[in-house]
Write a protein that holds these residues in place. Structure first.
Motif, PDB file in Angstrom:
ATOM      1  N   TRP A  62       0.888  -0.722   0.073  1.00 51.64           N
ATOM      2  CA  TRP A  62      -0.204   0.209   0.218  1.00 51.64           C
ATOM      3  C   TRP A  62       0.731   1.444   0.106  1.00 51.64           C
ATOM      4  N   GLY A  63       2.111   0.958  -0.479  1.00 51.90           N
ATOM      5  CA  GLY A  63       3.375   2.361  -0.305  1.00 51.90           C
ATOM      6  C   GLY A  63       2.731   2.981  -1.169  1.00 51.90           C
ATOM      7  N   ASP A  64       2.723   3.184  -2.276  1.00 52.01           N
ATOM      8  CA  ASP A  64       2.037   4.581  -3.238  1.00 52.01           C
ATOM      9  C   ASP A  64       0.934   5.088  -2.749  1.00 52.01           C
ATOM     10  N   ALA A  65      -0.132   4.186  -2.318  1.00 50.85           N
ATOM     11  CA  ALA A  65      -1.759   4.830  -2.403  1.00 50.85           C
ATOM     12  C   ALA A  65      -1.111   5.735  -0.776  1.00 50.85           C
ATOM     13  N   LEU A  66      -0.637   5.058  -0.362  1.00 48.64           N
ATOM     14  CA  LEU A  66      -0.410   5.897   1.300  1.00 48.64           C
ATOM     15  C   LEU A  66       0.286   7.113   1.112  1.00 48.64           C
ATOM     16  N   ILE A  67       0.863   7.534  -0.183  1.00 45.30           N
ATOM     17  CA  ILE A  67       1.670   8.275  -0.093  1.00 45.30           C
ATOM     18  C   ILE A  67       1.192   9.398  -0.553  1.00 45.30           C
ATOM     19  N   ALA A  68       0.549   8.553  -2.058  1.00 54.16           N
ATOM     20  CA  ALA A  68      -1.225   9.962  -2.518  1.00 54.16           C
ATOM     21  C   ALA A  68      -1.514  10.670  -1.190  1.00 54.16           C
ATOM     22  N   PHE A  69      -2.616   9.747  -0.688  1.00 50.39           N
ATOM     23  CA  PHE A  69      -3.075  10.169   0.491  1.00 50.39           C
ATOM     24  C   PHE A  69      -2.741  10.628   1.512  1.00 50.39           C
ATOM     25  N   ALA A  70      -1.241  10.685   1.901  1.00 50.76           N
ATOM     26  CA  ALA A  70      -0.815  11.459   2.566  1.00 50.76           C
ATOM     27  C   ALA A  70      -0.749  13.180   2.352  1.00 50.76           C
ATOM     28  N   HIS A  71       0.019  12.952   1.179  1.00 47.58           N
ATOM     29  CA  HIS A  71       0.196  14.389  -0.137  1.00 47.58           C
ATOM     30  C   HIS A  71      -1.218  15.006  -0.898  1.00 47.58           C
ATOM     31  N   GLY A  72      -2.248  14.574  -0.820  1.00 51.35           N
ATOM     32  CA  GLY A  72      -3.277  15.043  -0.774  1.00 51.35           C
ATOM     33  C   GLY A  72      -4.350  15.760   0.084  1.00 51.35           C
ATOM     34  N   ALA A  73      -4.146  14.960   1.568  1.00 52.31           N
ATOM     35  CA  ALA A  73      -4.564  15.684   2.492  1.00 52.31           C
ATOM     36  C   ALA A  73      -3.594  16.973   2.226  1.00 52.31           C
ATOM     37  N   LEU A  74      -2.155  16.749   2.769  1.00 54.89           N
ATOM     38  CA  LEU A  74      -1.306  17.863   2.518  1.00 54.89           C
ATOM     39  C   LEU A  74      -2.030  19.013   1.279  1.00 54.89           C
ATOM     40  N   ILE A  75      -2.073  18.989   0.468  1.00 51.36           N
ATOM     41  CA  ILE A  75      -2.247  19.536  -0.566  1.00 51.36           C
ATOM     42  C   ILE A  75      -3.564  20.505   0.015  1.00 51.36           C
ATOM     43  N   ALA A  76      -4.999  19.272  -0.264  1.00 55.34           N
ATOM     44  CA  ALA A  76      -6.124  20.122   0.335  1.00 55.34           C
ATOM     45  C   ALA A  76      -5.735  20.993   1.454  1.00 55.34           C
ATOM     46  N   ALA A  77      -5.638  20.806   2.439  1.00 49.62           N
ATOM     47  CA  ALA A  77      -5.184  21.517   3.726  1.00 49.62           C
ATOM     48  C   ALA A  77      -4.941  22.960   2.939  1.00 49.62           C
ATOM     49  N   SER A  78      -3.780  22.643   2.634  1.00 48.31           N
ATOM     50  CA  SER A  78      -3.017  24.264   2.210  1.00 48.31           C
ATOM     51  C   SER A  78      -4.198  24.827   0.811  1.00 48.31           C
ATOM     52  N   GLU A  79      -5.131  24.115  -0.149  1.00 48.36           N
ATOM     53  CA  GLU A  79      -5.620  24.991  -0.423  1.00 48.36           C
ATOM     54  C   GLU A  79      -6.614  25.403  -0.364  1.00 48.36           C
ATOM     55  N   SER A  80      -6.926  24.374   1.023  1.00 42.94           N
ATOM     56  CA  SER A  80      -8.336  25.616   1.354  1.00 42.94           C
ATOM     57  C   SER A  80      -7.966  26.220   2.373  1.00 42.94           C
ATOM     58  N   LEU A  81      -6.421  26.213   3.382  1.00 45.89           N
ATOM     59  CA  LEU A  81      -6.430  27.602   4.248  1.00 45.89           C
ATOM     60  C   LEU A  81      -6.138  29.026   2.924  1.00 45.89           C
ATOM     61  N   ALA A  82      -5.453  28.544   2.719  1.00 45.49           N
ATOM     62  CA  ALA A  82      -4.900  29.754   1.345  1.00 45.49           C
ATOM     63  C   ALA A  82      -6.237  30.670   0.445  1.00 45.49           C
ATOM     64  N   GLY A  83      -7.140  29.540  -0.047  1.00 47.54           N
ATOM     65  CA  GLY A  83      -7.996  30.067  -0.319  1.00 47.54           C
ATOM     66  C   GLY A  83      -9.160  31.195   0.405  1.00 47.54           C
ATOM     67  N   ALA A  84      -9.329  30.667   1.555  1.00 44.57           N
ATOM     68  CA  ALA A  84      -9.849  31.232   2.577  1.00 44.57           C
ATOM     69  C   ALA A  84      -9.631  32.094   3.173  1.00 44.57           C
ATOM     70  N   SER A  85      -8.153  32.980   2.433  1.00 42.29           N
ATOM     71  CA  SER A  85      -7.615  33.812   3.604  1.00 42.29           C
ATOM     72  C   SER A  85      -7.431  35.190   2.069  1.00 42.29           C
ATOM     73  N   GLY A  86      -8.031  34.808   1.023  1.00 45.87           N
ATOM     74  CA  GLY A  86      -8.589  36.290   0.706  1.00 45.87           C
ATOM     75  C   GLY A  86      -9.047  36.269  -1.333  1.00 45.87           C
ATOM     76  N   ARG A  87      -8.891  36.787  -1.971  1.00 39.85           N
ATOM     77  CA  ARG A  87      -9.024  36.849  -3.545  1.00 39.85           C
ATOM     78  C   ARG A  87      -8.707  37.448  -4.615  1.00 39.85           C
ATOM     79  N   ASP A  88      -8.638  37.031  -5.836  1.00 36.91           N
ATOM     80  CA  ASP A  88      -8.251  38.002  -7.328  1.00 36.91           C
ATOM     81  C   ASP A  88      -8.961  38.927  -7.697  1.00 36.91           C
ATOM     82  N   ALA A  89      -8.469  39.349  -8.860  1.00 43.93           N
ATOM     83  CA  ALA A  89      -9.351  40.576  -8.920  1.00 43.93           C
ATOM     84  C   ALA A  89     -10.767  39.894 -10.359  1.00 43.93           C
ATOM     85  N   GLN A  90     -10.401  38.562  -9.976  1.00 43.00           N
ATOM     86  CA  GLN A  90     -11.080  37.876 -10.889  1.00 43.00           C
ATOM     87  C   GLN A  90     -12.377  37.015  -9.739  1.00 43.00           C
ATOM     88  N   ASN A  91     -12.090  37.418  -8.384  1.00 42.29           N
ATOM     89  CA  ASN A  91     -13.445  36.806  -7.282  1.00 42.29           C
ATOM     90  C   ASN A  91     -12.730  35.251  -7.127  1.00 42.29           C
TER      91      ASN A  91
END
Length: 292
Positions: A233-262
């Motif tokens: 399950w090594g590849d699946a676990l790496i993808a799972f952990a990486h996906g969680a890290l990216i999702a958490a970062s995207e959600s935090l950054a996304g909530a912090s502001g908007r660009d000129a296209q909203n």
């Protein structure tokens, strides 16, 4: 309209007690390499004007300027402890919806930060491709965000069964944890199988203050922990952990502001220190197809 910070000579209408000497700013801890280089150039230019301008010039502690000359956001520093304490309080609220928990928590978190420190986050659109706010979280704060992200990736289930047709593995999404050291994020995932319980460790080399890497990260070919689980399950676990890290970062950054296209801001870099992780946000770049 961009407004510049108020500069004045010490001993005039203001005093040094209400501001900071220009040269003293070069000793402020936590400045990025780019900011320090810009500051050094300013001090050098001030020195060419003659006298002790670099020594005497005072800059207000609370500048009204919102963006710098390149269009990058300038705001008050958010402390990792403050952000994580607010996050812990938000997660304990009883009204968190079952669906979209991560989005709800990060949005509520950012709203609370704005109330506590209004100038710490952009309130007007960030220019295309320009830097937004820095969002630092402690180890415990990152763990809380990763758990929400991992549960979201597991179809809102705290624990799920992975099945490849031959092998089965129980993955406890709501029990993932994070460990932060200089330039590294390690995500631990608790798993179970027949007569087996193990914690699989997935390390990611991310950026540090001395080695900036954006969102580029590297990991090992297999997680550390039970050898059989890592092999199957090594590849699946790496993808799972990486996906969680990216999702958490995207959600935090996304909530912090908007660009000129909203559109929501996106993460542009991860910088790991011992005990904290900084998510740097930015506005999206606009491609020609989007302009038409």
């Amino acid at each position: 309209m961009v407004r510049r910070p108020t500069l004045r000579r010490e001993g005039g209408l203001g005093s040094a007690t209400s501001g900071t000497r220009l040269r003293d700013l070069s000793r402020v801890p936590g400045l990025s390499v780019t900011d320090r280089q810009r500051l050094d150039r300013i001090i050098e230019d001030a020195g060419r004007l003659g006298g002790n301008l670099a020594e005497d010039l005072v800059i207000d502690r609370n500048p009204t300027r919102v963006f710098d000359d390149l269009g990058d956001f300038i705001g008050n520093t958010v402390k990792p402890k403050d952000l994580s304490e607010i996050l812990a309080n938000v997660i304990q609220r009883p009204n968190i919806p079952r669906q979209n928990q991560l989005h709800f928590v990060t949005t509520t978190l950012i709203d609370e930060i704005r109330k506590k420190s209004p100038k710490a986050l952009p309130t007007i659109p960030v220019g295309k491709g320009r830097k937004g706010a820095d969002l630092p979280v402690t180890t415990s704060g990152l763990t809380q965000l990763l758990r929400l992200a991992a549960v979201q990736l597991s179809e809102n289930e705290n624990s799920v069964i992975w099945d490849d047709g031959i092998n089965q593995l129980v993955v406890h999404a709501s029990q993932v944890t994070a460990t932060l050291t200089e330039g590294f994020v390690r995500i631990d995932v608790k798993v179970e199988a027949d007569q087996l319980r193990a914690t699989m460790q997935i390390p990611f080399a991310v950026g540090s203050e001395k080695r900036l890497s954006g969102l580029v990260m590297a990991t090992t070919d297999r997680p550390a922990g039970n050898a059989r689980v890592a092999r199957v399950w090594g590849d699946a676990l790496i993808a799972f952990a990486h996906g969680a890290l990216i999702a958490a970062s995207e959600s935090l950054a996304g909530a912090s502001g908007r660009d000129a296209q909203n559109k929501r801001l996106v993460p542009r870099a991860l910088v790991a220190r011992r005990g904290s992780l900084v998510v740097e946000s930015q506005a999206r770049f606009v491609f020609k197809e989007e302009q038409q």
